[in-house]
Design an enzyme around this catalytic site. Sequence first.
Site, mmCIF file in Angstrom:
data_model
loop_
_atom_site.group_PDB
_atom_site.id
_atom_site.type_symbol
_atom_site.label_atom_id
_atom_site.label_comp_id
_atom_site.label_asym_id
_atom_site.label_seq_id
_atom_site.Cartn_x
_atom_site.Cartn_y
_atom_site.Cartn_z
ATOM 1 N N CYS A 10 0.819 -1.208 0.000
ATOM 2 C CA CYS A 10 0.000 0.000 0.000
ATOM 3 C C CYS A 10 0.857 1.263 0.000
ATOM 4 C CB CYS A 10 -0.914 0.009 1.228
ATOM 5 S SG CYS A 10 -2.251 1.213 1.107
ATOM 6 N N ASP A 132 -6.810 -3.372 10.824
ATOM 7 C CA ASP A 132 -5.622 -2.535 10.999
ATOM 8 C C ASP A 132 -5.521 -2.130 12.458
ATOM 9 O OD1 ASP A 132 -4.476 0.508 9.240
ATOM 10 O OD2 ASP A 132 -3.418 -0.980 10.458
#
Length: 215
Positions: A10, A132
């Site tokens: 990412c 996350d």
Amino acid sequence: MADPLIIKICGIKTTEILETAIEAGADMVGFVHFTRSPRHASVDAIADLISQARGRVETCVLLVNPDNSSVAEFAALGPDWIQLHGPESAHRVEAIRAEAGVEIMKALPIGSAEDVGHVADFVDIADRILLDAKPPKGADRPGGLGDTFDWALLKALDPSIPFMLSGGLTPETVAEAIKTVRPFGVDVSSGVESAPGVKDKALIEAFIRNARAAV
Ligand SMILES: O=C(O)c1ccccc1NCC(=O)[C@H](O)[C@H](O)COP(=O)(O)O
């Protein structure tokens, strides 16, 4: 036969690092559109990166609490996924998914057993779930902070729920994360950078190599 592990890199901003991630065997690449992020990329830059990646790796545009016009603007670029990384409610995620015509990955912050309890609310709403680390109070962004969370919290999660594991993973820790948590996939940003927002070719290659070896 277990599902193949999905590896997402990412916060890619450049064509060179996009090529690195593809050549190293990433399954998914993420492009962040969030101005306070050191990985922020403009609409035009993300459009170019999606064009470069199309058909070679899954692309994911990362938005935080986007309004309808922003969703439409990025969906028009033709990404495979939109990742929602803000406090979007299940109702809002459902509305975005109906509107965007793109698969939706919903990032959920995990910092307590209560947070794990909320995951089930999104399972039938989003196409994929990413778990996350919950940002500390006062953080200037909701993700990409390089923080891990207590993976033991996930023992309380319904084992039938597939999720991407994220938050503070590194080339050194990704194998243990995979063997401990058995996620559907793994996601990394800070852990493959030499400085905030500066992706490192060797770290990307090591992360993917170590993740593949752990399965
Ligand atoms: O990466 C960012 O800067 C970011 C900014 C705002 C919202 C989300 C962001 N990243 C989302 C991701 O999917 C990251 O890969 C994830 O939070 C893990 O980051 P890290 O702990 O740095 O590996």
